[in-house]
Design a protein around this motif. Sequence first.
Motif, PDB file in Angstrom:
ATOM      1  N   MET A   1       0.797  -1.231   0.176  1.00  0.00           N
ATOM      2  CA  MET A   1      -0.042   0.144  -0.027  1.00  0.00           C
ATOM      3  C   MET A   1       0.653   1.313   0.030  1.00  0.00           C
ATOM      4  O   MET A   1       1.835   1.294   0.609  1.00  0.00           O
ATOM      5  N   PRO A   2       0.410   2.386  -0.857  1.00  0.00           N
ATOM      6  CA  PRO A   2       1.423   3.385  -0.829  1.00  0.00           C
ATOM      7  C   PRO A   2       1.333   4.277   0.297  1.00  0.00           C
ATOM      8  O   PRO A   2       0.426   4.206   1.222  1.00  0.00           O
ATOM      9  N   THR A   3       2.692   4.624   0.913  1.00  0.00           N
ATOM     10  CA  THR A   3       2.748   5.638   2.010  1.00  0.00           C
ATOM     11  C   THR A   3       2.847   7.135   1.280  1.00  0.00           C
ATOM     12  O   THR A   3       3.028   7.201   0.265  1.00  0.00           O
ATOM     13  N   PRO A   4       2.454   7.979   2.366  1.00  0.00           N
ATOM     14  CA  PRO A   4       2.847   9.445   1.896  1.00  0.00           C
ATOM     15  C   PRO A   4       3.855   9.698   1.309  1.00  0.00           C
ATOM     16  O   PRO A   4       3.928  10.768   0.473  1.00  0.00           O
ATOM     17  N   SER A   5       4.909   8.805   1.454  1.00  0.00           N
ATOM     18  CA  SER A   5       6.304   9.368   1.004  1.00  0.00           C
ATOM     19  C   SER A   5       6.662   8.731  -0.196  1.00  0.00           C
ATOM     20  O   SER A   5       7.680   8.819  -0.881  1.00  0.00           O
ATOM     21  N   SER A   6       5.782   7.601  -0.625  1.00  0.00           N
ATOM     22  CA  SER A   6       5.915   6.944  -1.751  1.00  0.00           C
ATOM     23  C   SER A   6       5.976   7.584  -2.864  1.00  0.00           C
ATOM     24  O   SER A   6       5.104   8.336  -2.997  1.00  0.00           O
ATOM     25  N   PRO A   7       6.727   6.949  -4.116  1.00  0.00           N
ATOM     26  CA  PRO A   7       6.636   7.484  -5.374  1.00  0.00           C
ATOM     27  C   PRO A   7       5.116   7.604  -5.960  1.00  0.00           C
ATOM     28  O   PRO A   7       4.855   8.341  -6.628  1.00  0.00           O
ATOM     29  N   THR A   8       4.259   6.535  -5.550  1.00  0.00           N
ATOM     30  CA  THR A   8       3.317   6.440  -5.968  1.00  0.00           C
ATOM     31  C   THR A   8       1.986   7.087  -5.318  1.00  0.00           C
ATOM     32  O   THR A   8       0.839   7.409  -5.813  1.00  0.00           O
ATOM     33  N   ALA A   9       2.127   7.820  -4.370  1.00  0.00           N
ATOM     34  CA  ALA A   9       1.399   8.718  -3.485  1.00  0.00           C
ATOM     35  C   ALA A   9       1.122   9.981  -4.331  1.00  0.00           C
ATOM     36  O   ALA A   9       2.004  10.573  -4.787  1.00  0.00           O
ATOM     37  N   ARG A  10      -0.265  10.436  -4.281  1.00  0.00           N
ATOM     38  CA  ARG A  10      -0.465  11.780  -4.980  1.00  0.00           C
ATOM     39  C   ARG A  10      -0.407  12.896  -3.926  1.00  0.00           C
ATOM     40  O   ARG A  10      -0.829  12.863  -2.821  1.00  0.00           O
ATOM     41  N   ARG A  11       0.298  14.026  -4.694  1.00  0.00           N
ATOM     42  CA  ARG A  11       0.533  15.099  -3.581  1.00  0.00           C
ATOM     43  C   ARG A  11      -0.818  15.789  -3.282  1.00  0.00           C
ATOM     44  O   ARG A  11      -1.930  15.898  -3.983  1.00  0.00           O
ATOM     45  N   LEU A  12      -0.866  16.209  -1.913  1.00  0.00           N
ATOM     46  CA  LEU A  12      -2.099  16.978  -1.706  1.00  0.00           C
ATOM     47  C   LEU A  12      -1.624  18.476  -1.339  1.00  0.00           C
ATOM     48  O   LEU A  12      -0.658  18.701  -0.981  1.00  0.00           O
ATOM     49  N   TRP A  13      -2.792  19.386  -1.576  1.00  0.00           N
ATOM     50  CA  TRP A  13      -2.681  20.784  -1.136  1.00  0.00           C
ATOM     51  C   TRP A  13      -3.796  21.039  -0.317  1.00  0.00           C
ATOM     52  O   TRP A  13      -5.002  20.696  -0.580  1.00  0.00           O
ATOM     53  N   ASP A  14      -3.325  21.505   1.015  1.00  0.00           N
ATOM     54  CA  ASP A  14      -4.606  21.851   1.914  1.00  0.00           C
ATOM     55  C   ASP A  14      -4.833  23.566   1.544  1.00  0.00           C
ATOM     56  O   ASP A  14      -4.295  24.374   1.416  1.00  0.00           O
ATOM     57  N   ILE A  15      -6.149  23.577   1.161  1.00  0.00           N
ATOM     58  CA  ILE A  15      -6.538  24.897   0.444  1.00  0.00           C
ATOM     59  C   ILE A  15      -7.725  25.538   1.766  1.00  0.00           C
ATOM     60  O   ILE A  15      -8.328  26.173   1.139  1.00  0.00           O
ATOM     61  N   SER A  16      -7.388  24.983   2.782  1.00  0.00           N
ATOM     62  CA  SER A  16      -8.227  25.638   3.791  1.00  0.00           C
ATOM     63  C   SER A  16      -7.511  26.553   4.909  1.00  0.00           C
ATOM     64  O   SER A  16      -6.537  26.338   5.091  1.00  0.00           O
ATOM     65  N   PRO A  17      -7.794  28.031   5.008  1.00  0.00           N
ATOM     66  CA  PRO A  17      -7.623  28.979   5.898  1.00  0.00           C
ATOM     67  C   PRO A  17      -7.355  28.284   7.385  1.00  0.00           C
ATOM     68  O   PRO A  17      -8.209  27.494   7.744  1.00  0.00           O
ATOM     69  N   PRO A  18      -6.435  28.677   8.143  1.00  0.00           N
ATOM     70  CA  PRO A  18      -6.500  28.268   9.653  1.00  0.00           C
ATOM     71  C   PRO A  18      -7.861  28.931  10.390  1.00  0.00           C
ATOM     72  O   PRO A  18      -8.159  29.873   9.858  1.00  0.00           O
ATOM     73  N   VAL A  19      -8.366  28.286  11.042  1.00  0.00           N
ATOM     74  CA  VAL A  19      -9.692  28.628  11.734  1.00  0.00           C
ATOM     75  C   VAL A  19      -9.238  28.858  13.195  1.00  0.00           C
ATOM     76  O   VAL A  19      -9.046  28.017  14.060  1.00  0.00           O
ATOM     77  N   HIS A  20      -9.487  30.149  13.833  1.00  0.00           N
ATOM     78  CA  HIS A  20      -9.329  30.504  15.317  1.00  0.00           C
ATOM     79  C   HIS A  20      -9.751  31.687  15.790  1.00  0.00           C
ATOM     80  O   HIS A  20     -10.726  32.374  14.746  1.00  0.00           O
ATOM     81  N   ALA A  21      -9.555  32.344  16.934  1.00  0.00           N
ATOM     82  CA  ALA A  21     -10.359  33.270  17.315  1.00  0.00           C
ATOM     83  C   ALA A  21     -10.030  34.775  16.325  1.00  0.00           C
ATOM     84  O   ALA A  21     -10.581  35.491  16.271  1.00  0.00           O
ATOM     85  N   GLY A  22      -8.959  34.647  15.985  1.00  0.00           N
ATOM     86  CA  GLY A  22      -8.576  35.740  15.069  1.00  0.00           C
ATOM     87  C   GLY A  22      -8.975  35.572  13.623  1.00  0.00           C
ATOM     88  O   GLY A  22      -8.453  36.479  12.825  1.00  0.00           O
TER      89      GLY A  22
END
Length: 217
Positions: A1-22
Motif C-alpha cells: 500500500m502506498p505511503t505518503p512518501s512513496s513515489p505512487t502517493a498523490r500530492r495533497l494541497w491543503d486549501i483551507s485557511p486556519p480557523v481560530h479566534a483571529g
Amino acid sequence: MPTPSSPTARRLWDISPPVHAGSPVFPGDTAYSQQWCATIGPGCPVNVSAITMSPHVGAHADAPLHYDAKGATIGDVSLDAFLGPCRVIHAIGCGTLITWEHIAHAVSSPLPQRVLVRTYEHMPVDRWDAQLAAYAPGTIERLADLGVLLVGIDTASIDPADSKTLDSHQVIRRRGLRVLENLVLDAVPEGDYELIALPLKLTTADASPVRAVLRAL
C-alpha cells in the motif's frame, strides 16, 4: 500500500485557511470562539471544548438556504459537486469582478465540472478584505453553460462585499450550482486536480465549514 512518501502517493494541497479566534469574518457574522467545558485533571480524563462560530468562517460551502428563503439546508445538499475533478484558474489582481476575459485563457475543453479561481497573490487569512474580488454574474452563467456544477473562490464571497442583491448567488440558485468560499490557493499552480471539500451534515444550517484539499490527478 502506498505511503505518503512513496513515489505512487498523490500530492495533497491543503486549501483551507486556519480557523481560530483571529480568523476574519464578514462584518456582522459571529467570529470563532472556544471555551473549555472539561479539562484533563483529577477526576477528568479528557479535554472537551464548546465552539461558537458562523458556518461561514474559514473555508465553507454555502447552502441554497443562505440565499433562498425556501432553499435546501446544507445537510440536504448532495455531496457530488464537492468531490471530483476540478480546475484551478488564476485571475490574480483581476479587480473587483472576475469577468470572462480573466479566465478564458484556462477554459479549455474538456472543462471539469468544478472551477476554483485564485484572485490573491497572498490570501489575507488574518484580516477582512472589504475590496474582495467576486465573480461577475455573467461569468458564472457561462461556466454553467459549459456544465460546471461548482464554483470556488479564494475570497469571502462570490459577490462583492457590499452587494445587497447578491447577483452571482442568485445565478447559482437559478442554475443549481454549488459554491465554496474562503479557499487558500496561494501555493496551487494553474491546472487540474481532484477536489475534496465535503460539508458537514448540518440539517438546519445555511452553510458548513469544509476541510478543502486538492489532490494531484
